[in-house]
Design an enzyme around this catalytic site. Structure first.
Site, PDB file in Angstrom:
ATOM      1  CG  HIS A 166      22.627  72.069  25.451  1.00 46.40           C
ATOM      2  ND1 HIS A 166      23.146  71.572  26.630  1.00 46.40           N
ATOM      3  CD2 HIS A 166      23.658  72.153  24.582  1.00 46.40           C
ATOM      4  CE1 HIS A 166      24.440  71.350  26.475  1.00 46.40           C
ATOM      5  NE2 HIS A 166      24.774  71.689  25.245  1.00 46.40           N
TER       6      HIS A 166
ATOM      7  CG  ASP B   3      29.263  62.140  25.623  1.00 47.89           C
ATOM      8  OD1 ASP B   3      29.795  62.418  24.532  1.00 47.89           O
ATOM      9  OD2 ASP B   3      29.148  62.955  26.552  1.00 47.89           O
TER      10      ASP B   3
ATOM     11  NE  ARG C 241      34.739  64.152  20.549  1.00 44.82           N
ATOM     12  CZ  ARG C 241      33.680  64.891  20.876  1.00 44.82           C
ATOM     13  NH1 ARG C 241      32.760  64.401  21.699  1.00 44.82           N
ATOM     14  NH2 ARG C 241      33.538  66.097  20.391  1.00 44.82           N
TER      15      ARG C 241
ATOM     16  CB  SER D 189      29.111  64.523  22.338  1.00 50.69           C
ATOM     17  OG  SER D 189      29.331  64.958  23.652  1.00 50.69           O
TER      18      SER D 189
ATOM     19  CE  LYS E 277      26.817  65.551  26.833  1.00 47.80           C
ATOM     20  NZ  LYS E 277      28.262  65.727  26.769  1.00 47.80           N
TER      21      LYS E 277
HETATM   22  N1  URA Z   1      29.878  69.559  24.638  1.00 49.06           N
HETATM   23  C1  URA Z   1      29.614  68.246  24.719  1.00 49.06           C
HETATM   24  O1  URA Z   1      28.833  67.823  25.555  1.00 49.06           O
HETATM   25  N2  URA Z   1      30.196  67.419  23.844  1.00 49.06           N
HETATM   26  C2  URA Z   1      31.032  67.844  22.897  1.00 49.06           C
HETATM   27  O2  URA Z   1      31.518  67.046  22.134  1.00 49.06           O
HETATM   28  C3  URA Z   1      31.315  69.207  22.823  1.00 49.06           C
HETATM   29  C4  URA Z   1      30.712  70.042  23.710  1.00 49.06           C
END
Ligand code: URA
Ligand code: CA
Length: 436
Positions: free
Chosen positions: A82, A161, A168, A183, A187
């Site tokens: 990632h 999220d 946010r 976050s 995922k």
């Molecule tokens: N990417 C994400 O998936 N979440 C975040 O909070 C910041 C970047």
């Protein structure tokens, strides 16, 4: 405990229990806790932080808010990578074929681009015929039969999220390390896997502008991964200028193919090789020097490129793209941006280039925007290069003549030229892992 008491507790910097965090997330997803209450809690977290235990509980609550994806019928050690988001970051499309040619299954769920960063799914769709809407079973089959698949998310992963991220974004609480780390990791952890390599970008084009904060983010994400039983390593890499030369969907596909053929830009090539070696080393006890020479051999003998072609064809794409770039979408208009004076390239701020590529048609402002697959920026010069007056610094591609003209004027200001030689810092800055 009521949400008011939870907010009150965090406001004074006290730790929340795992149950308090779980109940808060559940009630927020259900709509029992309102956006204005969650906003106050997010701002309290922004200022007071969270302990490792709280961060793990938050990550767990977000994973549990939705589906998890079971990829356990993929044979072998499942690896994933990632990137925290950059400009011109084509690494997944180079790393995937290298890893699967090496024998590691690479079945990945990727995302789309927004703002100044591109998304792997968008780039892939520049290849005629290629589709990314694979079911979980299709990802498993493709990975077992071909070694590689890249797909969008079909499952309802981490809805908490999604809701929190939108809030946010609207309340200036995106850039809190506990919130970013939970976050991203929720995922990743919602999808089955064995090893995860995080490419944490640092610099102008990244979430984390400086090394100190990037290290903190990396350490937090590695701790979460290890806590949830995933072998996790983070590499900190520079994102001051775009990665490679190409920024834009079709342009980056061409760049990925060039790199898999061993003819890609040096920075992109070396980063992909370093990421591949690190990820392979996580799965075995091999000597990194040996692994590196094996990885380079996969590029030199064409195996990695062959693997890319198999992957493209398996997802319905035209595999001739590997030999024939004319299959990729062609821009209607191009513009060369030339150096106004001689010297050395001092800076090409990644964020500005990402925004410019977006405005040329390569990216989105809102999720509904349509992409121009041929649009983008190709950098002929990178930081540290010597240039003479009149040299072409960059070529811009777009279907929109007005955007192209305005983009040319902007690009002249984006590329900073200095009269003195410029020192180029190494791309890889640091590595974070726990006892691997
Ligand atoms: N990417 C994400 O998936 N979440 C975040 O909070 C910041 C970047
Ligand atoms: Ca690139």
């Amino acid at each position: 405990m009521s949400v008011l008491e939870v907010i009150e507790k965090k406001k004074h910097g006290r730790s929340l229990s795992a149950d308090e965090i779980k109940d808060t997330i559940n009630d927020y997803v259900k709509g029992v806790i309102k956006d204005y209450q969650m906003s106050a809690l997010l701002m309290a977290i922004y200022f007071k932080g969270m302990s490792d235990e709280e961060i793990n509980a938050l990550t767990g609550a977000m994973i549990d808010s939705g589906d998890t994806v079971d990829l356990s019928s993929i044979k072998g050690t499942i690896v994933d990578k990632h990137s925290t988001g950059g400009v011109g970051d084509t690494t997944t499309l180079i790393l995937g074929p290298i890893l699967s040619a090496y024998g590691l299954p690479f079945g990945k769920m990727s995302g789309r681009g927004l703002g100044h960063t591109g998304g792997t799914l968008d780039k892939l769709e520049a290849i005629p015929g290629l589709h990314v809407d694979l079911s979980v079973d299709e990802i498993v089959d493709a990975t077992n039969n071909v070694g590689m698949a890249v797909a969008g998310q079909t499952a309802n992963i981490t809805p908490a999220d999604k809701k929190l991220y939108a809030l946010r974004d609207a309340t200036a609480t995106v850039d809190a390390i506990p919130l970013i780390a939970s976050s991203i990791m929720s995922k990743k952890l919602a999808i089955h896997g064995d090893c995860l390599l995080l490419d944490v970008k640092v610099g102008d084009g990244a979430f984390m502008r400086d090394r100190e904060n990037a290290l903190k983010l990396a350490e937090t994400m590695v701790s979460i991964g290890e806590n949830f039983g995933r072998k996790t390593v983070a590499m900190l890499t520079r994102m001051d200028q775009p990665l490679g030369n190409a920024v834009g969907n079709g342009l980056e596909i061409q760049e990925a193919i060039d790199t898999l053929r061993g003819e890609g830009p040096e920075d992109l090539t070396e980063l992909c090789i370093a990421l591949a070696v690190r990820l392979i080393a996580m799965t075995c006890d091999g000597d990194p020097k040996r692994i590196e020479s094996d990885v380079r051999a996969l590029i030199d003998d064409g195996k990695a490129l062959e693997q890319f072609k198999r992957f493209v064809e398996n997802q319905g794409g035209d595999g001739r793209v590997v030999e024939d770039p004319s299959i990729l979408p062609k821009a209607e208009h191009t513009l060369d941006v030339k150096a106004k004076f001689s010297g050395f390239v001092q800076a090409i701020p990644a964020h500005d280039v990402g925004i410019l590529a977006r405005d040329l048609g390569a990216g989105r402002i809102t999720m509904e925007d349509k992409l121009d697959m041929a649009a983008g920026v190709y950098l002929h010069k990178k930081v540290g290069d010597e240039v003479s007056e009149g040299d072409v610094l960059a070529t811009l591609y777009s279907a929109k003549p007005d955007a192209l003209k305005e983009g040319g004027e902007r690009m002249e200001k984006i590329v900073k030229i200095s009269s003195e030689a410029v020192h180029v810092e190494p791309l890889i800055m640091d590595e974070v892992y726990h006892g691997l």
